[in-house]
Design a protein around this motif. Structure first.
Motif, PDB file in Angstrom:
ATOM      1  N   VAL A   1       0.824  -1.218   0.000  1.00 49.18           N
ATOM      2  CA  VAL A   1       0.000   0.000   0.000  1.00 49.18           C
ATOM      3  C   VAL A   1       0.856   1.264   0.000  1.00 49.18           C
ATOM      4  N   GLU A   2       2.174   1.106  -0.187  1.00 50.47           N
ATOM      5  CA  GLU A   2       3.111   2.235  -0.254  1.00 50.47           C
ATOM      6  C   GLU A   2       3.087   3.073   1.020  1.00 50.47           C
ATOM      7  N   PHE A   3       3.061   2.378   2.176  1.00 50.23           N
ATOM      8  CA  PHE A   3       3.127   3.035   3.485  1.00 50.23           C
ATOM      9  C   PHE A   3       4.594   2.970   3.913  1.00 50.23           C
ATOM     10  N   ALA A   4       5.397   3.916   3.426  1.00 48.60           N
ATOM     11  CA  ALA A   4       6.849   3.856   3.590  1.00 48.60           C
ATOM     12  C   ALA A   4       7.269   3.939   5.054  1.00 48.60           C
ATOM     13  N   ALA A   5       6.646   4.820   5.825  1.00 47.07           N
ATOM     14  CA  ALA A   5       7.038   4.985   7.228  1.00 47.07           C
ATOM     15  C   ALA A   5       6.826   3.688   8.002  1.00 47.07           C
ATOM     16  N   MET A   6       5.728   3.038   7.761  1.00 49.28           N
ATOM     17  CA  MET A   6       5.435   1.766   8.413  1.00 49.28           C
ATOM     18  C   MET A   6       6.484   0.725   8.038  1.00 49.28           C
ATOM     19  N   GLY A   7       6.835   0.665   6.752  1.00 52.43           N
ATOM     20  CA  GLY A   7       7.829  -0.293   6.303  1.00 52.43           C
ATOM     21  C   GLY A   7       9.187  -0.049   6.930  1.00 52.43           C
ATOM     22  N   ARG A   8       9.604   1.230   7.026  1.00 53.23           N
ATOM     23  CA  ARG A   8      10.905   1.538   7.618  1.00 53.23           C
ATOM     24  C   ARG A   8      10.966   1.123   9.086  1.00 53.23           C
ATOM     25  N   MET A   9       9.923   1.457   9.826  1.00 53.74           N
ATOM     26  CA  MET A   9       9.904   1.122  11.252  1.00 53.74           C
ATOM     27  C   MET A   9       9.925  -0.392  11.468  1.00 53.74           C
ATOM     28  N   LEU A  10       9.096  -1.105  10.704  1.00 53.19           N
ATOM     29  CA  LEU A  10       8.999  -2.552  10.878  1.00 53.19           C
ATOM     30  C   LEU A  10      10.281  -3.247  10.432  1.00 53.19           C
ATOM     31  N   HIS A  11      10.987  -2.663   9.469  1.00 49.89           N
ATOM     32  CA  HIS A  11      12.245  -3.260   9.021  1.00 49.89           C
ATOM     33  C   HIS A  11      13.259  -3.271  10.160  1.00 49.89           C
ATOM     34  N   VAL A  12      13.338  -2.171  10.904  1.00 50.68           N
ATOM     35  CA  VAL A  12      14.279  -2.102  12.023  1.00 50.68           C
ATOM     36  C   VAL A  12      13.866  -3.077  13.128  1.00 50.68           C
ATOM     37  N   ALA A  13      12.552  -3.127  13.431  1.00 53.35           N
ATOM     38  CA  ALA A  13      12.071  -4.070  14.445  1.00 53.35           C
ATOM     39  C   ALA A  13      12.318  -5.509  14.008  1.00 53.35           C
ATOM     40  N   GLU A  14      12.141  -5.764  12.717  1.00 51.99           N
ATOM     41  CA  GLU A  14      12.365  -7.105  12.180  1.00 51.99           C
ATOM     42  C   GLU A  14      13.832  -7.509  12.353  1.00 51.99           C
ATOM     43  N   ASP A  15      14.758  -6.563  12.178  1.00 55.84           N
ATOM     44  CA  ASP A  15      16.175  -6.858  12.376  1.00 55.84           C
ATOM     45  C   ASP A  15      16.457  -7.262  13.820  1.00 55.84           C
TER      46      ASP A  15
END
Length: 734
Positions: A53-67
């Protein structure tokens, strides 16, 4: 909102619920590998959904949490508590974003900035991003090298940076120089090679060999946020703040002082709004002048102030920012988001196929009954025996009545939610509130699969929040007192739910010291809630019930005795608006149980019809105590009102017809028909012309121009097609 976004929200809510359950379970058993894997998969899937859905902020935050979670999966040790806490906080933030999208259908405009703040918090949690501590074995060497190269600029810096890009950084499309250039407050950069002996002939042009040193005037939190994408390649050191950075410009100090003045207002109206506004404004001012550390401190204090319903933490943080006081930062308390944002019932629900199948089956049976009634109608039309036709019609009506009741129940079961939807938000809240008051408390939940109407689940958050917060702050004793009483130093609060016929019962039980009935009497008398003689005549249970009275203020808490009644009148009001009741059962030295009894559904209501002024109305049956007929000479005028005595208790009496503007002369009638009712914990009575029947109705709220009509809970249709108005008893008494 289009169907695509609706599906996104639906799936995200389910994944957030799954991840939350897993993280809460990991708090009890941090070594559970299956739960860690399940949490990682949920975050990974959420990140993928954000990309769709092109929710970039959500993707960035979750990427760090995923790491972070990926590192936990790879580690042989148990997952760290601070990782669990920050991941839960990230899910809370994501839930707020989903709620905002539920209303607007668009990505929240503040998501980018909020994601940056959350990424910085997550980066500080990572083992690979040490901030304000020695970051490497050769830490002293590179810092001294930077000090030598920077000269006078070193004294103006607040953060020292060492950035060693991965050798394959170029192949991944990364630009180390562009990344370091984006650091806020950058003062100086020193470039070097990792291997000082390397030559152009031996160097690989496709591999990064840079060793980048830099100085920044910004705080380490702000720098960590800017370098979050390369945090495993970065070492940071916080330096002593330069003198010029400790004092905000005069205009900033003026604005901060104005926020302090706003917090000095004592009016209870809009108190939480003033807290939120002052905190937000102060954070913006501090970030504008580049003081990210102070801004984060004020933001944390604002969260604490809202959670505690007290301005003290925020006042202390603002005074510290202005140099008025040197108080330490406020303790971390539950997120303002958790406190201020209630549970939002989703517009779309996934329904168990068994319930859909039940509806299909019922609709088929209703069609059979419809055909049978049509057959009876043809028999009557053809001149068949009226008696036989009447008997057949009665049989079909009985069958139709049974099916209608089953259909009604099946429909209501579709719009229910499990109470875990709201229960899962409290373990983190209880843990952090306990830490803020210096206690150790665990929360146990029972019966969280119990279902209730989505509207009730939506509205339960605030009353449960208030009761749990009071249980931690005032119910559970401190460690020393628990040890003296022979109790475990860890306090226990149990949040349980169960279904009881057409009601849902929720209990909040703590193993604290209970409520001191004597202290309650003292506070009630001091506040003018009741006189000394009345208080002395009360049983302990009746006295404890006074904590629900309006005016039973926070003064009770400063004595460290019980104080559980702080603001409990708002709890009873909220539960009462849902058609429920709340009570307290206290056992001195053993603990307290706050019990809420709520209807399973707000749509299905049991009522009793009455007639007043020649018109029919309905009264909610659960508010009716009894009906009676009294002689009119027993009614006494008191000021502008009337009252009568019922078993040695004075009950105020309202003429329903007169109140509704349907006045008629009843003075000639020797008797009065009375309906005795309970509203907001107080007894009152209505005089009516006639008592009618009891019935179950589907209540339809007032809408359109009549939506704001006071005294009316809703309407329903009678069998003859007339509209029956269901009255709101509490508003009529007011």
């Amino acid at each position: 909102m289009n169907e695509f976004v609706e599906q996104f929200l639906l799936e995200c809510r389910e994944l957030v619920a799954q991840a939350t359950d897993d993280l809460i379970a990991l708090e009890e058993n941090p070594g559970d590998r299956e739960r860690i894997d399940s949490t990682f998969r949920a975050f990974h899937t959420l990140k993928g959904a954000a990309g769709i859905v092109e929710f970039a902020a959500m993707g960035r935050m979750l990427h760090v949490a995923e790491d972070l979670l990926s590192a936990a999966r790879a580690s042989a040790t148990a997952i760290r508590p601070n990782v669990l806490s920050e991941c839960l906080t990230a899910l809370d933030m994501l839930s707020r974003w989903l709620d905002a999208m539920e209303g607007s259908g668009e990505v929240p405009p503040a998501a980018e900035a909020e994601a940056d703040q959350m990424i910085a918090r997550l980066a500080l949690t990572s083992d690979a991003a040490p901030v304000a501590v020695a970051a490497a074995v050769d830490d002293h060497d590179w810092l001294e090298t930077l000090r030598t190269k920077a000269g006078a600029a070193f004294s103006q810096a607040r953060t020292a940076i060492r950035y060693r890009p991965d050798t394959d950084a170029y192949l991944r499309g990364e630009d180390p120089l562009a990344l370091i250039a984006g650091v806020p407050g950058l003062l100086q950069i020193a470039l070097g090679l990792r291997d000082a002996t390397a030559s152009l002939a031996t160097m690989d042009p496709y591999a990064s060999a840079l060793d980048i040193l830099a100085l920044s005037a910004a705080g380490s939190d702000d720098v960590a946020r800017a370098l979050a994408g390369a945090r495993d390649q970065v070492a940071l050191r916080s330096l002593a703040a330069p003198a010029a950075a400790t004092a905000a410009p005069e205009m900033a100090r003026t604005l901060l002082s104005a926020q302090l003045g706003l917090l000095q207002e004592t009016s209870p109206d809009g108190f939480l709004g003033r807290l939120a506004s002052a905190g937000r404004s102060a954070v913006n001012v501090l970030r504008h002048v580049g003081d990210g550390v102070a801004a984060d401190t004020v933001a944390t204090a604002a969260d604490a102030a809202i959670a505690q319903n007290s301005a003290a933490p925020l006042v202390a943080a603002l005074e510290q920012a202005l140099g008025i006081a040197a108080a330490p930062p406020a303790a971390v308390t539950p997120d303002a988001a958790l406190v201020a944002v209630p549970v939002v019932a989703p517009r779309a629900l996934r329904v168990d196929m068994d319930r859909i199948d039940a509806l299909v089956k019922l609709s088929g049976e209703l069609i059979v009954v419809k055909n049978a009634i049509g057959h009876v109608a043809r028999l009557v039309h053809d001149g068949s025996d009226p008696g036989a036709a009447a008997a057949a019609l009665r049989r079909q009506h009985a069958l139709f009545e049974r099916l209608a009741a089953e259909l009604q129940g099946a429909v209501l079961r579709i719009r229910v939610l499990p109470l875990r939807t709201v229960f899962r938000r409290f373990p983190k809240l209880v843990r952090e509130t306990a830490v803020s008051v210096g206690k150790t408390v665990r929360l146990l939940t029972e019966g969280d699969a119990t279902e209730a109407d989505a509207t009730i689940v939506d509205a339960l958050f605030e009353p449960l929040l208030h009761v749990l917060r009071n249980a931690v702050d005032h119910g559970i004793e401190d460690t020393a007192r628990r040890a003296e009483a022979g109790k475990s130093t860890i306090g226990t609060i149990t949040l349980r739910a169960r279904r009881d016929a057409d009601s849902v019962m929720i209990e909040i039980e703590d193993d604290g010291g209970g409520i001191d009935a004597g202290r309650v009497r003292e506070v009630a008398q001091a506040r003018g809630i009741a006189g000394a003689e009345v208080l002395d005549a009360m049983t302990d249970a009746e006295a404890i019930d006074l904590v629900f009275a309006a005016g039973f203020s926070t003064a009770a808490t400063v004595t460290n005795l019980s104080g559980r009644g702080v603001g409990m009148d708002s709890v009873r009001t909220a539960v009462g608006q849902l058609g429920g009741q709340v009570s307290i059962d206290s056992r001195p030295g053993q603990g307290t149980i706050v019990r809420m009894v709520l209807p399973f559904s707000l749509m299905l209501t049991r009522v009793m019809t009455v007639e007043a002024g020649g018109q029919s109305f309905a009264l909610p049956l659960d508010t009716i105590i009894e009906t009676t007929i009294i002689d009119r000479d027993r009614i006494t005028a008191i000021g502008a009102g009337r009252a009568f005595a019922l078993r040695d208790r004075t009950v105020p009496l309202i003429d329903l017809a007169e109140t509704l503007g349907l006045a008629q002369d009843t003075s000639q009638k020797p008797h009065a028909k009375i309906v005795v009712m309970s509203a907001a914990g107080q007894l009152g009575a209505l005089e009516v012309d006639r008592l009618g029947e009891r019935m179950d109705v589907m209540l339809k709220p007032m809408e359109g121009l009549l939506g704001g009509m006071r005294g009316v809970a809703g309407t329903t249709l009678l069998g003859d097609g007339r509209v029956l108005v269901v009255l709101d008893v509490a508003e009529i008494f007011q």
